[in-house]
Write an enzyme that holds these catalytic residues in place. Sequence first.
Site: not given
Length: 150
Positions: A70, A73
């Site tokens: 991600c 993230c």
Amino acid sequence: MSTDALHIVCPHCHTTNRVAPADLGKAPDCGKCHRALFDGHPVELDESSFDRHIGRSHLPVLVDFWAPWCGPCRMMAPQFEAAARQLEPQVRLAKLNTEEAQQLAARHQIRSIPTMALFVGGREVARQAGAMGAADIVRWVRAQLSSAAF
């Protein structure tokens, strides 16, 4: 609880320690492994340590549900780390890799990442989806803790 010892779970060996509230700011260490209970870094949790940290700690625990693939993230990771340095020792920050702990992520109904969930007394009290900067993370956590009745 102000005069009673707080239960603080060690980020290294996951042993529950008793710490006087007045000693939180004095760099307490673990009675078992003798490492610092607070080192300014989020705790890496997994399936086996998650419930121990959430359920046994008297401190609020902010969990970042994330995954290595991600992009947002990965962008938020250093911001979450900076927030840990600002919020400890009043709040424990932790990270949970949803790829490695898929059942746990499903149990907590994590539908998008990054998602932060704030736990107090073993239960989730607030949730925030999306990447945030350190100042916004700190502000959000403090607002949740000051406005919520636990």
